[in-house]
Design an enzyme around this catalytic site. Sequence first.
Site, PDB file in Angstrom:
ATOM      1  N   ARG A  70     -15.041   1.834  -1.752  1.00 13.65           N
ATOM      2  CA  ARG A  70     -15.681   3.227  -2.326  1.00 13.65           C
ATOM      3  C   ARG A  70     -14.645   4.108  -3.543  1.00 13.65           C
ATOM      4  NH1 ARG A  70     -12.777   5.151   3.354  1.00 13.65           N
ATOM      5  NH2 ARG A  70     -12.920   3.042   4.179  1.00 13.65           N
ATOM      6  N   LYS A  82      -2.808  -6.717   1.491  1.00 17.97           N
ATOM      7  CA  LYS A  82      -3.257  -7.424   3.196  1.00 17.97           C
ATOM      8  C   LYS A  82      -2.688  -7.961   3.074  1.00 17.97           C
ATOM      9  CE  LYS A  82      -8.638  -6.641   2.258  1.00 17.97           C
ATOM     10  NZ  LYS A  82      -9.141  -6.018   2.904  1.00 17.97           N
TER      11      LYS A  82
HETATM   12  N1  BES Z   1     -12.820  -5.207   1.401  1.00 25.11           N
HETATM   13  C1  BES Z   1     -12.867  -4.629   2.419  1.00 25.11           C
HETATM   14  C2  BES Z   1     -13.334  -4.684   3.808  1.00 25.11           C
HETATM   15  C3  BES Z   1     -13.740  -6.039   4.560  1.00 25.11           C
HETATM   16  C4  BES Z   1     -12.994  -6.714   5.298  1.00 25.11           C
HETATM   17  C5  BES Z   1     -14.513  -6.890   3.893  1.00 25.11           C
HETATM   18  C6  BES Z   1     -13.261  -7.670   5.743  1.00 25.11           C
HETATM   19  C7  BES Z   1     -14.841  -8.443   4.731  1.00 25.11           C
HETATM   20  C8  BES Z   1     -14.510  -8.630   5.841  1.00 25.11           C
HETATM   21  C9  BES Z   1     -12.177  -3.157   2.158  1.00 25.11           C
HETATM   22  O1  BES Z   1     -11.939  -3.257   0.584  1.00 25.11           O
HETATM   23  C10 BES Z   1     -10.994  -2.987   2.904  1.00 25.11           C
HETATM   24  O2  BES Z   1      -9.934  -3.311   3.237  1.00 25.11           O
HETATM   25  N2  BES Z   1     -11.317  -2.232   3.924  1.00 25.11           N
HETATM   26  C11 BES Z   1     -10.286  -1.514   4.813  1.00 25.11           C
HETATM   27  C12 BES Z   1     -10.515  -0.172   4.704  1.00 25.11           C
HETATM   28  C13 BES Z   1      -9.420   1.040   5.520  1.00 25.11           C
HETATM   29  C14 BES Z   1      -7.838   0.274   4.161  1.00 25.11           C
HETATM   30  C15 BES Z   1      -9.656   2.181   5.113  1.00 25.11           C
HETATM   31  C16 BES Z   1     -10.318  -2.000   6.168  1.00 25.11           C
HETATM   32  O3  BES Z   1     -11.846  -2.075   6.272  1.00 25.11           O
HETATM   33  O4  BES Z   1      -9.627  -2.558   7.252  1.00 25.11           O
HETATM   34 MN    MN Z   2     -10.072  -3.385   0.224  1.00 25.06          MN
END
Ligand code: BES
Ligand code: MN
Length: 488
Positions: A340, A266
Amino acid sequence: MSSLVPVRFEPFDLDSIAQANGRVVVIIPAEGKMGPAARRANRLTKGAVARMVESDRFSKVKTGDVVSMAWPTGLEAEALDILILPRRPDQDEARKAGAKLAKLAGGKDMLVMAGNQVRSEDLTLGMVLRSYDFDAHKSKDATEPGTVVISHNKPDEVEAAFAPLYAIADGVRMTRDLTNEPANVLTTTEFADRLSEMSALGLEVEVLEEDKLAELGMRTLLSVGQGSVSPSKVVVMQWKGGDADDAPLALVGKGVVFDTGGISLKPAGGMEDMTMDMGGAGVVAGTMRALAKRKAKANVVGLVGLVENMPSGNATRPGDVVKSMKGDTVEIINTDAEGRLVLCDVMWYAQDRFNPVGMIDLATLTGAIIIGLGHQNAGVFSNNDVFCDAFLKAAKAEDEGAWRMPLGQPYDDLLKSRIADMKNVGGRAAGSITAAQFLQRFVKEETPWIHLDIAGVASVSSETSYAPKGATGWGVRALSRFVQDNFE
Ligand code: BES
Ligand code: MN
Ligand code: ZN
């Protein structure tokens, strides 16, 4: 860890008004009719309350407003708060009024002259929920926490009505503490330890360690945690308050104690917020605590997958293919779509082992749900209208935002992989829905199932009605009520 504000219910005593320290609350309905407490406070303050009620300004007050007088003459208290509330408020009016009082008190002692006020237990719940403060890591001298005293004509009745609500508040407190805790403190091991301590409440708690998870075949879950020095764990919490032969309701939580994204790292900005990526597991823990503390007459099992998503020489790579416990293979396109991968194995295990009457998973699963629903509603996905409507009803009754989203084959098609049974991402469009579709592939046809995407509601950057900034504890109240209304 934080503690709940102590609450005492005492027989209604007008003489307590003059002597109380901290803040004293008297309740007046918007029509301005003063009851015994307001009249006594008025006499002690030489008519200040009556002058306020008779002023032009008073004609503009609404239910739930608080008019405060600082250092009122004739009283020991540092403030006299006039709460505008009808004698028979509805549940939300009473709770929100309590929350407003608690915010004003800021941790100081508070005496509420409730008298014959209806829903005093809800008023008290609002106070307790809003009195929460996560100060575990502030080194300034801890101030003596205040006490809430409810002065009521029937203190024993209110105390009895409040007891299950206090249990729920304690569950909310636990969820908030877990969700607020930084990841260097709340490691997977520390998380499991805190859950194990709940066996003292009558929960059966088991911690499944990595060797056991490998033996069970939870390879997708293990693939998420393999880059971290913190060992992956699954914790199973059973509450057996119902008939021995009743199948349980299963609650499954995403417990990513920190989500760096893994090799699909990230960006730095805001990454610190990913300490809350165990929010789903936090809600499952808090709900199990609430159920145990209020001795719910139902069988409920809570399962959480505790992992840390880190990049390292041993971390999963984009492009890796991993076989789930179910047996389906997953091409991991993006290591940041890790939630997931954790849930699918725990959900499969939950169905395999417990054959539950229904299953609800909770996860801070997608950023996309925040784009769609903001911080006001969690995303709700389900394969069963009756089951789903019952949950939505409970969430509404608890004033916890929840909004149903669609599922369908065209979304599922987006998960097709060239080399495996599925990919772990479906692209930018409908990101929350494709995440839910991924999970649904691990739900047995006959299992009523709800997926709650709580990424927008688990922790928020501005205060809400019942919580200061940070973790909200969203879902504990709704789930406790859902259990009560449908399984007790
Ligand atoms: N934990 C994150 C989602 C999240 C984002 C929670 C902001 C709380 C606040 C999750 O694991 C994630 O990174 N999701 C990605 C999915 C994508 C890579 C398909 C996302 O939402 O960008
Ligand atoms: Mn994630
Ligand atoms: Zn995540």
